[in-house]
Scaffold this motif. Structure first.
Motif, PDB file in Angstrom:
ATOM      1  N   PRO A  39       0.808  -1.218   0.000  1.00 15.80           N
ATOM      2  CA  PRO A  39       0.000   0.000   0.000  1.00 15.80           C
ATOM      3  C   PRO A  39       0.843   1.271   0.000  1.00 15.80           C
ATOM      4  O   PRO A  39       1.911   1.315   0.621  1.00 15.80           O
ATOM      5  CB  PRO A  39      -0.816  -0.109   1.290  1.00 15.80           C
ATOM      6  N   HIS A  40       0.336   2.275  -0.706  1.00 12.11           N
ATOM      7  CA  HIS A  40       1.004   3.583  -0.702  1.00 12.11           C
ATOM      8  C   HIS A  40       0.616   4.302   0.584  1.00 12.11           C
ATOM      9  O   HIS A  40      -0.576   4.496   0.849  1.00 12.11           O
ATOM     10  CB  HIS A  40       0.590   4.402  -1.920  1.00 12.11           C
ATOM     11  N   VAL A  41       1.613   4.707   1.371  1.00  9.44           N
ATOM     12  CA  VAL A  41       1.317   5.299   2.686  1.00  9.44           C
ATOM     13  C   VAL A  41       1.089   6.804   2.625  1.00  9.44           C
ATOM     14  O   VAL A  41       0.807   7.424   3.643  1.00  9.44           O
ATOM     15  CB  VAL A  41       2.439   4.977   3.707  1.00  9.44           C
ATOM     16  N   THR A 170       3.817   0.903 -12.931  1.00 11.46           N
ATOM     17  CA  THR A 170       3.121   2.046 -13.505  1.00 11.46           C
ATOM     18  C   THR A 170       2.231   2.628 -12.431  1.00 11.46           C
ATOM     19  O   THR A 170       1.872   1.933 -11.477  1.00 11.46           O
ATOM     20  CB  THR A 170       2.258   1.620 -14.721  1.00 11.46           C
ATOM     21  N   HIS A 171       1.919   3.919 -12.531  1.00 12.09           N
ATOM     22  CA  HIS A 171       0.815   4.457 -11.732  1.00 12.09           C
ATOM     23  C   HIS A 171      -0.265   4.896 -12.712  1.00 12.09           C
ATOM     24  O   HIS A 171      -0.131   5.923 -13.378  1.00 12.09           O
ATOM     25  CB  HIS A 171       1.243   5.626 -10.843  1.00 12.09           C
ATOM     26  N   GLU A 172      -1.306   4.088 -12.794  1.00 14.15           N
ATOM     27  CA  GLU A 172      -2.361   4.337 -13.772  1.00 14.15           C
ATOM     28  C   GLU A 172      -3.416   5.283 -13.187  1.00 14.15           C
ATOM     29  O   GLU A 172      -4.604   4.966 -13.088  1.00 14.15           O
ATOM     30  CB  GLU A 172      -2.938   3.012 -14.277  1.00 14.15           C
ATOM     31  N   MET A 175      -7.047   6.270 -14.337  1.00  9.07           N
ATOM     32  CA  MET A 175      -8.269   5.523 -14.021  1.00  9.07           C
ATOM     33  C   MET A 175      -9.312   6.405 -13.325  1.00  9.07           C
ATOM     34  O   MET A 175     -10.507   6.119 -13.380  1.00  9.07           O
ATOM     35  CB  MET A 175      -7.947   4.323 -13.118  1.00  9.07           C
ATOM     36  N   TYR A 176      -8.862   7.477 -12.641  1.00  9.78           N
ATOM     37  CA  TYR A 176      -9.799   8.359 -11.951  1.00  9.78           C
ATOM     38  C   TYR A 176     -10.704   9.119 -12.928  1.00  9.78           C
ATOM     39  O   TYR A 176     -11.735   9.655 -12.528  1.00  9.78           O
ATOM     40  CB  TYR A 176      -9.047   9.345 -11.040  1.00  9.78           C
ATOM     41  N   SER A 177     -10.298   9.186 -14.215  1.00 11.12           N
ATOM     42  CA  SER A 177     -11.102   9.922 -15.199  1.00 11.12           C
ATOM     43  C   SER A 177     -11.945   8.995 -16.061  1.00 11.12           C
ATOM     44  O   SER A 177     -12.589   9.443 -17.001  1.00 11.12           O
ATOM     45  CB  SER A 177     -10.192  10.734 -16.124  1.00 11.12           C
ATOM     46  N   GLY A 210      -0.370   0.252  -9.764  1.00 13.40           N
ATOM     47  CA  GLY A 210      -0.833   0.825  -8.504  1.00 13.40           C
ATOM     48  C   GLY A 210      -1.845   1.927  -8.657  1.00 13.40           C
ATOM     49  O   GLY A 210      -1.514   2.996  -9.131  1.00 13.40           O
ATOM     50  N   SER A 211      -3.082   1.649  -8.266  1.00 13.09           N
ATOM     51  CA  SER A 211      -4.103   2.688  -8.155  1.00 13.09           C
ATOM     52  C   SER A 211      -5.275   2.058  -7.417  1.00 13.09           C
ATOM     53  O   SER A 211      -5.610   0.901  -7.661  1.00 13.09           O
ATOM     54  CB  SER A 211      -4.560   3.169  -9.532  1.00 13.09           C
ATOM     55  N   SER A 212      -5.898   2.837  -6.533  1.00 10.19           N
ATOM     56  CA  SER A 212      -7.021   2.270  -5.777  1.00 10.19           C
ATOM     57  C   SER A 212      -8.219   1.967  -6.665  1.00 10.19           C
ATOM     58  O   SER A 212      -9.043   1.130  -6.320  1.00 10.19           O
ATOM     59  CB  SER A 212      -7.452   3.242  -4.673  1.00 10.19           C
ATOM     60  N   VAL A 213      -8.327   2.666  -7.800  1.00 10.78           N
ATOM     61  CA  VAL A 213      -9.516   2.477  -8.640  1.00 10.78           C
ATOM     62  C   VAL A 213      -9.580   1.044  -9.162  1.00 10.78           C
ATOM     63  O   VAL A 213     -10.644   0.435  -9.197  1.00 10.78           O
ATOM     64  CB  VAL A 213      -9.524   3.477  -9.816  1.00 10.78           C
ATOM     65  N   GLY A 230      -3.390   3.302  -2.444  1.00  6.72           N
ATOM     66  CA  GLY A 230      -3.222   4.095  -1.223  1.00  6.72           C
ATOM     67  C   GLY A 230      -4.559   4.533  -0.659  1.00  6.72           C
ATOM     68  O   GLY A 230      -4.902   4.258   0.488  1.00  6.72           O
ATOM     69  N   ALA A 231      -5.356   5.212  -1.494  1.00 10.11           N
ATOM     70  CA  ALA A 231      -6.581   5.874  -1.026  1.00 10.11           C
ATOM     71  C   ALA A 231      -7.658   4.897  -0.554  1.00 10.11           C
ATOM     72  O   ALA A 231      -8.561   5.284   0.193  1.00 10.11           O
ATOM     73  CB  ALA A 231      -7.126   6.773  -2.134  1.00 10.11           C
ATOM     74  N   TYR A 232      -7.569   3.627  -0.971  1.00  7.86           N
ATOM     75  CA  TYR A 232      -8.574   2.622  -0.587  1.00  7.86           C
ATOM     76  C   TYR A 232      -8.727   2.530   0.927  1.00  7.86           C
ATOM     77  O   TYR A 232      -9.767   2.111   1.433  1.00  7.86           O
ATOM     78  CB  TYR A 232      -8.168   1.222  -1.116  1.00  7.86           C
TER      79      TYR A 232
HETATM   80  C1  LIG Z   1       3.297   6.121  -7.734  1.00  8.36           C
HETATM   81  C2  LIG Z   1       1.981   5.905  -7.079  1.00  8.36           C
HETATM   82  N1  LIG Z   1       1.660   4.671  -6.670  1.00  8.36           N
HETATM   83  C3  LIG Z   1       0.475   4.410  -6.063  1.00  8.36           C
HETATM   84  C4  LIG Z   1      -0.450   5.425  -5.849  1.00  8.36           C
HETATM   85  C5  LIG Z   1      -1.744   5.099  -5.140  1.00  8.36           C
HETATM   86  O1  LIG Z   1      -2.869   5.302  -5.935  1.00  8.36           O
HETATM   87  P1  LIG Z   1      -4.265   5.773  -5.353  1.00  8.36           P
HETATM   88  O2  LIG Z   1      -4.145   7.210  -5.029  1.00  8.36           O
HETATM   89  O3  LIG Z   1      -5.210   5.515  -6.481  1.00  8.36           O
HETATM   90  O4  LIG Z   1      -4.559   4.967  -4.168  1.00  8.36           O
HETATM   91  C6  LIG Z   1      -0.133   6.726  -6.257  1.00  8.36           C
HETATM   92  C7  LIG Z   1      -1.084   7.825  -6.073  1.00  8.36           C
HETATM   93  O5  LIG Z   1      -0.890   8.938  -6.446  1.00  8.36           O
HETATM   94  C8  LIG Z   1       1.107   6.975  -6.885  1.00  8.36           C
HETATM   95  O6  LIG Z   1       1.457   8.201  -7.296  1.00  8.36           O
END
Ligand SMILES: Cc1ncc(COP(=O)(O)O)c(C=O)c1O
Length: 360
Positions: A39-41, A170-172, A175-177, A210-213, A230-232
């Motif tokens: 998880p992204h902290v 990757t940081h996709e 996906m938020y859009s 990596g993305s919560s979406v 992270g945001a999840y």
């Molecule tokens: C490099 C990276 N990894 C992971 C994340 C986590 O994604 P999310 O914000 O959708 O939880 C982010 C969010 O900005 C990010 O920049």
């Protein structure tokens, strides 16, 4: 026992049961598919929440900045991926110290020129650093844009005495859009690009999107080795109302605010503005919405004022206290020294935001 009714406002509230449920559910989805959760902290910036993630089975943390990683060390974390473009030679001692303290400290190679600086930095730190090669899959931020650039970057890493290719990430964030109905296709497209770059360069190495979406979709794909949402952990309007990947009842963080004025029909002013909600908003221009489901949204912010509009404004009285779900939770947490932990309306704990402001 204290209740939220005694708290000063604005206060940031975290519902303990909901945050625990969010951590458990993401961990279980990852475990069911043999995928590591890293998880992204940046979302929570708290040792207490990091510990909960590790206790649930998180493999390690993703961090944006060295300061975040340093502040979260007391959680007991053993593995950190620093998913940002490190280039500054002044950071060499901190990188050496983190490599020393952790079992695994992985950094990001995000372009040819950045990797030149990273190589120098690793040399100054006296370390051979594992690197994840960044692939841009649509956000248009860091990462190689083409296979040719990826091959050149991988070759550059291969020639370096200080860097070692560890995998591809990757940081996709695009996906938020994407409208909810298009999320599977967009996630598949990002994964296909990431995987095709990896397959052409080093088929045996891992993929860490990596993305919560779409973290759960990525985990389900059976093609990735780790995900980094992270945001999840708390949720917000972006995840619950815009992307609709969380239920409103799963959102764990709210901002408690007081109605301080009713200057004209249809408008209420609250004592929480950009210094509580940040300036972030949804694509519809909403900074925050009432957590109780009433039509009350913060449509504009000044530093210490929120402008609340919506059909329920007529029912508000001065002194009313309301809980709001912010548009984007990560920037809200970074504005507070501590969060108040609640169970229902009871205050059960307070957690310090140790990495608050650790942007270096
Ligand atoms: C490099 C990276 N990894 C992971 C994340 C986590 O994604 P999310 O914000 O959708 O939880 C982010 C969010 O900005 C990010 O920049």
């Amino acid at each position: 026992m204290a209740t939220i009714h005694e708290l000063p406002t604005p206060s940031v509230l975290v519902d303990r049961a909901r945050v625990a449920a969010n951590i458990k559910s993401m961990q279980e989805d990852c475990a069911a598919h043999g995928v590591e959760l890293r998880p992204h902290v940046k979302t929570h910036k708290m040792v207490a929440v990091g510990r909960m993630q590790l206790d649930a089975g998180a493999r390690g943390f993703t961090c944006a900045k060295l300061g975040e990683a340093e502040a979260l060390l007391p959680s007991g974390v053993r593995r950190v991926f620093l998913a940002h473009s490190l280039v500054d030679p002044r950071q060499a001692p901190r990188i050496a110290a983190l490599s020393e303290r952790l079992d695994e400290f992985v950094v990001a190679a995000t372009s040819g020129p950045q990797a030149v600086a990273l190589d120098r930095l690793a040399g100054l730190a006296g370390r051979r650093l594992p690197v994840m090669l960044a692939v841009d899959t649509g956000l248009g931020r860091e990462g190689v844009r083409s296979l040719a650039d990826a091959q050149a970057l991988a070759a550059q890493i291969g020639r370096s005495g200080h860097l070692e290719l560890h995998g591809f990430y990757t940081h996709e964030g695009q996906m938020y859009s994407v409208v909810p109905g298009g999320q599977q296709a967009a996630s598949d497209e990002a994964l296909a690009k990431l995987a095709s770059v990896r397959d052409a360069i080093a088929p045996g190495l891992p993929l860490w999107p990596g993305s919560s979406v779409n973290a759960r979709r990525m985990a389900r794909s059976g093609r990735v080795q780790a995900v980094r949402p992270g945001a999840y952990v708390f949720g917000d309007l972006s995840l619950s109302q815009v992307c609709r990947v969380m239920e409103p009842g799963e959102v764990a963080l709210t901002v408690l605010a007081t109605v301080v004025d009713l200057p004209e029909p249809g408008l209420a002013l609250i004592d929480a503005g950009s210094k509580a909600f940040s300036g972030d908003k949804t694509p519809d221009g909403v900074h925050a919405s009432s957590a109780d489901g009433r039509e009350l949204s913060v449509m504009r912010v000044n530093e210490e004022h929120g402008y609340v509009r919506g059909s329920a404004v007529a029912s508000l009285r001065i002194g009313d206290r309301l809980r709001f779900v912010p548009a984007h939770v990560c920037t809200v947490v970074n504005l507070t020294d501590e969060v108040v932990v609640v169970e229902g309306e009871s205050v059960v704990d307070r957690w310090e935001v140790e990495a608050r402001g650790k942007v270096r």
